[in-house]
Design a protein around this motif. Structure first.
Motif, mmCIF file in Angstrom:
data_model
loop_
_atom_site.group_PDB
_atom_site.id
_atom_site.type_symbol
_atom_site.label_atom_id
_atom_site.label_comp_id
_atom_site.label_asym_id
_atom_site.label_seq_id
_atom_site.Cartn_x
_atom_site.Cartn_y
_atom_site.Cartn_z
ATOM 1 N N THR A 27 -16.920 22.999 -57.735
ATOM 2 C CA THR A 27 -17.361 21.995 -56.766
ATOM 3 C C THR A 27 -18.669 21.356 -57.207
ATOM 4 O O THR A 27 -18.815 20.125 -57.190
ATOM 5 N N ALA A 28 -19.630 22.169 -57.604
ATOM 6 C CA ALA A 28 -20.920 21.635 -58.061
ATOM 7 C C ALA A 28 -20.756 20.772 -59.304
ATOM 8 O O ALA A 28 -21.415 19.732 -59.449
ATOM 9 N N ALA A 29 -19.868 21.172 -60.201
ATOM 10 C CA ALA A 29 -19.692 20.442 -61.460
ATOM 11 C C ALA A 29 -19.157 19.034 -61.252
ATOM 12 O O ALA A 29 -19.342 18.161 -62.108
ATOM 13 N N LEU A 30 -18.493 18.777 -60.125
ATOM 14 C CA LEU A 30 -17.989 17.426 -59.851
ATOM 15 C C LEU A 30 -19.103 16.388 -59.854
ATOM 16 O O LEU A 30 -18.866 15.211 -60.144
ATOM 17 N N ALA A 31 -20.313 16.809 -59.525
ATOM 18 C CA ALA A 31 -21.434 15.867 -59.447
ATOM 19 C C ALA A 31 -21.756 15.231 -60.793
ATOM 20 O O ALA A 31 -22.361 14.153 -60.843
ATOM 21 N N TRP A 32 -21.369 15.869 -61.896
ATOM 22 C CA TRP A 32 -21.736 15.374 -63.227
ATOM 23 C C TRP A 32 -20.565 14.717 -63.963
ATOM 24 O O TRP A 32 -20.692 14.391 -65.142
ATOM 25 N N VAL A 33 -19.442 14.515 -63.297
ATOM 26 C CA VAL A 33 -18.310 13.841 -63.933
ATOM 27 C C VAL A 33 -18.592 12.344 -63.960
ATOM 28 O O VAL A 33 -18.827 11.736 -62.909
ATOM 29 N N PRO A 34 -18.587 11.693 -65.116
ATOM 30 C CA PRO A 34 -18.915 10.258 -65.176
ATOM 31 C C PRO A 34 -17.809 9.388 -64.606
ATOM 32 O O PRO A 34 -16.649 9.809 -64.478
ATOM 33 N N GLY A 35 -18.157 8.163 -64.253
ATOM 34 C CA GLY A 35 -17.194 7.220 -63.714
ATOM 35 C C GLY A 35 -16.044 6.966 -64.671
ATOM 36 O O GLY A 35 -16.230 6.879 -65.883
ATOM 37 N N GLY A 36 -14.848 6.851 -64.127
ATOM 38 C CA GLY A 36 -13.663 6.612 -64.929
ATOM 39 C C GLY A 36 -13.011 7.851 -65.490
ATOM 40 O O GLY A 36 -11.871 7.786 -65.974
ATOM 41 N N ALA A 37 -13.683 9.000 -65.433
ATOM 42 C CA ALA A 37 -13.153 10.244 -66.012
ATOM 43 C C ALA A 37 -12.297 10.974 -64.986
ATOM 44 O O ALA A 37 -12.574 12.124 -64.617
ATOM 45 N N TRP A 38 -11.210 10.322 -64.555
ATOM 46 C CA TRP A 38 -10.396 10.921 -63.493
ATOM 47 C C TRP A 38 -9.722 12.229 -63.918
ATOM 48 O O TRP A 38 -9.552 13.118 -63.073
ATOM 49 N N PRO A 39 -9.313 12.412 -65.212
ATOM 50 C CA PRO A 39 -8.709 13.711 -65.545
ATOM 51 C C PRO A 39 -9.676 14.880 -65.342
ATOM 52 O O PRO A 39 -9.283 15.938 -64.844
ATOM 53 N N ALA A 40 -10.957 14.679 -65.717
ATOM 54 C CA ALA A 40 -11.938 15.745 -65.520
ATOM 55 C C ALA A 40 -12.183 15.988 -64.038
ATOM 56 O O ALA A 40 -12.284 17.145 -63.589
ATOM 57 N N ALA A 41 -12.282 14.905 -63.260
ATOM 58 C CA ALA A 41 -12.486 15.060 -61.818
ATOM 59 C C ALA A 41 -11.300 15.783 -61.181
ATOM 60 O O ALA A 41 -11.477 16.679 -60.344
ATOM 61 N N ALA A 42 -10.082 15.416 -61.580
ATOM 62 C CA ALA A 42 -8.895 16.060 -61.023
ATOM 63 C C ALA A 42 -8.839 17.538 -61.403
ATOM 64 O O ALA A 42 -8.491 18.389 -60.579
ATOM 65 N N ALA A 43 -9.173 17.857 -62.661
ATOM 66 C CA ALA A 43 -9.135 19.256 -63.110
ATOM 67 C C ALA A 43 -10.131 20.109 -62.336
ATOM 68 O O ALA A 43 -9.808 21.234 -61.910
ATOM 69 N N LEU A 44 -11.351 19.598 -62.151
ATOM 70 C CA LEU A 44 -12.344 20.360 -61.392
ATOM 71 C C LEU A 44 -11.946 20.482 -59.928
ATOM 72 O O LEU A 44 -12.166 21.523 -59.304
ATOM 73 N N PHE A 45 -11.347 19.430 -59.389
ATOM 74 C CA PHE A 45 -10.878 19.496 -58.004
ATOM 75 C C PHE A 45 -9.789 20.554 -57.845
ATOM 76 O O PHE A 45 -9.765 21.292 -56.857
ATOM 77 N N ILE A 46 -8.899 20.637 -58.825
ATOM 78 C CA ILE A 46 -7.851 21.665 -58.786
ATOM 79 C C ILE A 46 -8.473 23.055 -58.806
ATOM 80 O O ILE A 46 -8.111 23.934 -58.012
#
Length: 425
Positions: free
Chosen positions: A92-111
Motif C-alpha cells: 500500500t505504501a509503495a503505491l505512492a512512488w509509482v510514476p504516472g502511466g505505470a499502470w502494470p506496477a500500480a496494478a501489481a502493487l494493488f493486487i
C-alpha cells in the motif's frame, strides 16, 4: 467477557478499514484511471482495474481455506494474520512512488495489497470466537464493524481535506496529496494493528512439522463431508448471494454515480456519509441483533438494500444520492456484522480459521460476479440505470435461502459442537 481483548480485536477493524475506504473505494480507482491509465479511455481503465481485482480475489480463493486449516492446527491465527497484513501494508505504501502511466506496477502493487488485506481478514474473523462468549458475538462483531467505519472514515476525511487543499499541507498538487494518502493508510493500518498483536489471546494448539499435512487432510475431509453440515452449506450459499449484491454496491457506487453525471465532489461526500453513518449504525445493529434476533435484523437490512436498488433506477439529483448513502450506511455494517456472528454459531469447534476461510472465499468470489451482472443488465436493457435491478434478485434469493437454515442450527443442535468449552470461559 474481558473488555481489553474485545477492544483490541475491534481496533483491527479500525486499522484495516482505512485500506477499504482510502484505497479500494476512494483514491485508487480515481488515480488508476486519471494518472496510471491515462493512455486509454475510461472503459479500458475499468477493465484493467476489474482484472486486478479479479486476480487478487482468485489468489485468495486458492489460499484461504488451506491456510485457515493450517492456522487452526498451529494455533497461529494471529501469526498468519500478520504474515498477510504486513506485506499488504508495504505494498500500500509503495503505491505512492509509482510514476504516472505505470499502470502494470500500480496494478501489481494493488493486487499484493488487496491479497494482504483480504487474507488477514480470514484470521481476524476467526479470532472472534476467542475474544468473546457466544452470547456476545453479535454485539462484538457489530463493534468491530462500527469502529471500522469510524476509523476508515476519519482517515479518508483527512486524505480528502489534503487532496482538496494540497498547498496547505505542502503538496504540489492534489495528485501528490492523494498518493501520500497511501502512505498514511499503511501507517494507520500498522499502528492500530498493535493492540490485536499485544492483547488478543489465542488458545495454543499442538504444533509440529505435520501441521501442513494435517491442514490438507482436514480440508479434504471438510470438502468430502460438507454435506453433513447442511445448515452451514445453505448459509454459505445464502451469504454468497446477498453479500455479492452488497459488495457490488460498495465497488460500483462511484462508477454508477459518475455515469449519471454527478460531480466527483458529490461522490466523495456520499462515501464519507456512508462511513460516518455506518459507525453508530453498525454498533446499534449488533444490539438490535441481540434483542430482536440476528436473522430478522439481516432481513431488515436486505429489504432496505432492495429499496435502495429500486430508488437507484430513478435517481436524478445529488441529494438523492446522499439520501441513499445514508440508507446504505444504516444497514451495510449491520448486515456484514450479523452475518459474521451468525456464521460463527454454525461452525464446528476448533476449526474457525478453516471455516472462515470458506466464508471469506465466498465473499471475495462475490466480488467477481456481482459487478459483471451489474454491467450486463445495463448493457442488455440499454440504460445503466437498469443495472440496479440485477441486485434485487440476489438480495431476494439470499434472504429466501437464509430462511431455510433451521433455527436449531444457530443454537448448536448439530452433530458437531461449535466451539470448545474453554472458549466460553
Amino acid at each position: 467477557m474481558k473488555r481489553r481483548p474485545v477492544l483490541a480485536w475491534a481496533m483491527y477493524d479500525w486499522a484495516n478499514s482505512a485500506f477499504a475506504a482510502v484505497v479500494i473505494a476512494g483514491f485508487f480507482p480515481l488515480l488508476f484511471q486519471d494518472y496510471w491509465s491515462a493512455d486509454i479511455d475510461a472503459a479500458g481503465s475499468n477493465l484493467r482495474l476489474g482484472l486486478a481485482n479479479a486476480v487478487a480475489s482468485l489468489i485468495l480463493i486458492a489460499l484461504a481455506p488451506l491456510l485457515g486449516a493450517v492456522a487452526d492446527h498451529l494455533g497461529a491465527r494471529k501469526r498468519f494474520l500478520f504474515r498477510f497484513a504486513i506485506p499488504g501494508m508495504l505494498a500500500t505504501a509503495a503505491l505512492a512512488w509509482v510514476p504516472g502511466g505505470a499502470w502494470p506496477a500500480a496494478a501489481a502493487l494493488f493486487i499484493c495489497a488487496s491479497v494482504g488485506f483480504m487474507g488477514a481478514n480470514v484470521f481476524y474473523d476467526a479470532l472472534l470466537t476467542e475474544v468473546a462468549p457466544e452470547s456476545r458475538w453479535h454485539a462484538v462483531s457489530g463493534l468491530g464493524f462500527g469502529l471500522g467505519y469510524l476509523g476508515g472514515g476519519l482517515l479518508y476525511l483527512g486524505c480528502v481535506i489534503a487532496a482538496l487543499n494540497p498547498a496547505a499541507f505542502g503538496f504540489p498538487d492534489a495528485g501528490a496529496a492523494a498518493r501520500a494518502g497511501f502512505v498514511a493508510t499503511a501507517l494507520w493500518w500498522a499502528v492500530f494493528s498493535l493492540p490485536l498483536a499485544l492483547a488478543v489471546p489465542e488458545r495454543p494448539a499442538p504444533a509440529g512439522a505435520t501441521a501442513w499435512r494435517s491442514g490438507w487432510r482436514q480440508l479434504r475431509e471438510t470438502l468430502r463431508h460438507l454435506g453433513r453440515l447442511r445448515p452451514v452449506v445453505i448459509f454459505l450459499v445464502a451469504y454468497w448471494l446477498y453479500i455479492d449484491a452488497v459488495h457490488t454496491v460498495i465497488r460500483m457506487a462511484v462508477a454508477y454515480g459518475r455515469s449519471l453525471g454527478f460531480e466527483q465532489g458529490d461522490l466523495i461526500i456520499a462515501l464519507l456519509v456512508v462511513q460516518f453513518v455506518g459507525f453508530p449504525a453498525a454498533i446499534a445493529y449488533g444490539r438490535l441483533g441481540e434483542r430482536w434476533g440476528p436473522r430478522r435484523a439481516v432481513y431488515l437490512g436486505l429489504l432496505v438494500y432492495a429499496g435502495v436498488c429500486i430508488w437507484g433506477v430513478f435517481i436524478r439529483s445529488p441529494w438523492e444520492f446522499y439520501a441513499i448513502a445514508v440508507l446504505v450506511g444504516l444497514v451495510q455494517g449491520g448486515v456484514q456484522a450479523l452475518s459474521r456472528s451468525l456464521y460463527a454459531r454454525l461452525i464446528p469447534a476448533g476449526r474457525a480459521g478453516e471455516f472462515f476461510g470458506f466464508y471469506n472465499l465466498l465473499g471475495k468470489f462475490a466480488a467477481l460476479v456481482g459487478p459483471v451482472l451489474f454491467g450486463l443488465f445495463g448493457t442488455a436493457l440499454g440504460d445503466v440505470r437498469y443495472s440496479m435491478l440485477a441486485l434485487i434478485g440476489l438480495f431476494a434469493a439470499g434472504a429466501w435461502l437464509l430462511g431455510r437454515v433451521p433455527e436449531s442450527a444457530f443454537r448448536g443442535e448439530q452433530d458437531e459442537p461449535r466451539m470448545n468449552p474453554d472458549a466460553r470461559k
